[in-house]
Design a protein around this motif. Structure first.
Motif, PDB file in Angstrom:
ATOM      1  N   LYS A 170       8.726  90.162  58.737  1.00  0.00           N
ATOM      2  CA  LYS A 170       7.907  90.543  59.412  1.00  0.00           C
ATOM      3  C   LYS A 170       6.533  91.075  59.026  1.00  0.00           C
ATOM      4  O   LYS A 170       5.605  91.977  59.470  1.00  0.00           O
ATOM      5  CB  LYS A 170       8.571  92.104  59.963  1.00  0.00           C
ATOM      6  N   THR A 215       5.367  99.577  66.207  1.00  0.00           N
ATOM      7  CA  THR A 215       5.603  98.333  66.158  1.00  0.00           C
ATOM      8  C   THR A 215       5.146  97.380  65.011  1.00  0.00           C
ATOM      9  O   THR A 215       5.642  96.754  64.143  1.00  0.00           O
ATOM     10  CB  THR A 215       5.367  97.595  67.350  1.00  0.00           C
ATOM     11  N   ASP A 220      12.462  97.702  61.111  1.00  0.00           N
ATOM     12  CA  ASP A 220      11.848  97.279  62.525  1.00  0.00           C
ATOM     13  C   ASP A 220      10.583  97.051  62.974  1.00  0.00           C
ATOM     14  O   ASP A 220      10.068  96.966  63.779  1.00  0.00           O
ATOM     15  CB  ASP A 220      12.652  97.827  63.713  1.00  0.00           C
TER      16      ASP A 220
END
Length: 185
Positions: free
Chosen positions: A75, A18, A33
């Motif tokens: 991100k 993550t 991601d």
């Protein structure tokens, strides 16, 4: 963290990433991601991330670095220098010049997650750090350089395990828990 790989080591470190903590000299391309978490140990690191995601102008810090990095710009997170100071003051207590990326990631997780399990991180029985994905013939190098204090960080991690604040799994291919708080399922 850093150049750690998961492919082929899923039984040790899992399948899902993550957040990936890195600094310019340890940068790797990341899937879309995954959050890139920059650990800026020096001012040039902040300039590098902007460059690596745009113009590619910075190719060297104290050594060559990736000119461009593949990562989702939306991100990207940057660890505050105040957080680095906090970890150095309160958690590693100035043992070594600064905390390791791994130690910073563990303390970050303690402050942001409900549960923390640590896989593939730590020292062997002789106190030498190693990387589970490579043969590291210089595993005791940090003892000589003084950059990080593996012995002190290992003691801190063990204390967190004993207090039940984290779960730590051995860096062996078996992913066995090393503390009494975990039951293998």
């Amino acid at each position: 963290m850093n150049k750690a790989v998961t492919s082929g080591f899923e039984s040790d470190v899992g399948r899902k990433t993550t957040h990936h903590f890195l600094y310019p000299e340890s940068a790797i391309d990341l899937p879309a991601d995954v959050h890139l978490v920059l650990v800026p140990f020096k001012t040039l690191d902040l300039q590098w991330i902007a460059s690596a995601l745009s113009t590619g102008q910075i190719t060297k810090t104290y050594m060559e670095v990736k000119q461009f990095i593949k990562a989702d710009k939306d991100k990207v997170m940057v660890i505050s220098p105040a957080f680095l100071k906090y970890v150095n003051d309160k958690w590693t207590e100035h043992h070594g010049r600064y905390p390791s990326t791994g130690m910073l990631a563990v303390i970050f997780a303690l402050h942001t997650c409900d549960e923390v399990s640590v896989f593939g991180y730590g020292a062997d029985v002789n106190g030498n750090w190693h990387h589970y994905w490579e043969e590291n013939k210089y595993a005791s190098a940090f003892r000589k350089t003084g950059v990080h204090n593996a012995d002190f960080e290992t003691k801190t991690l063990r204390k967190l395990v004993e207090e039940g604040k984290i779960r730590q799994y051995t860096p062996e291919r078996t992913a066995r828990p090393i503390n009494k708080y975990i039951r293998k399922t």
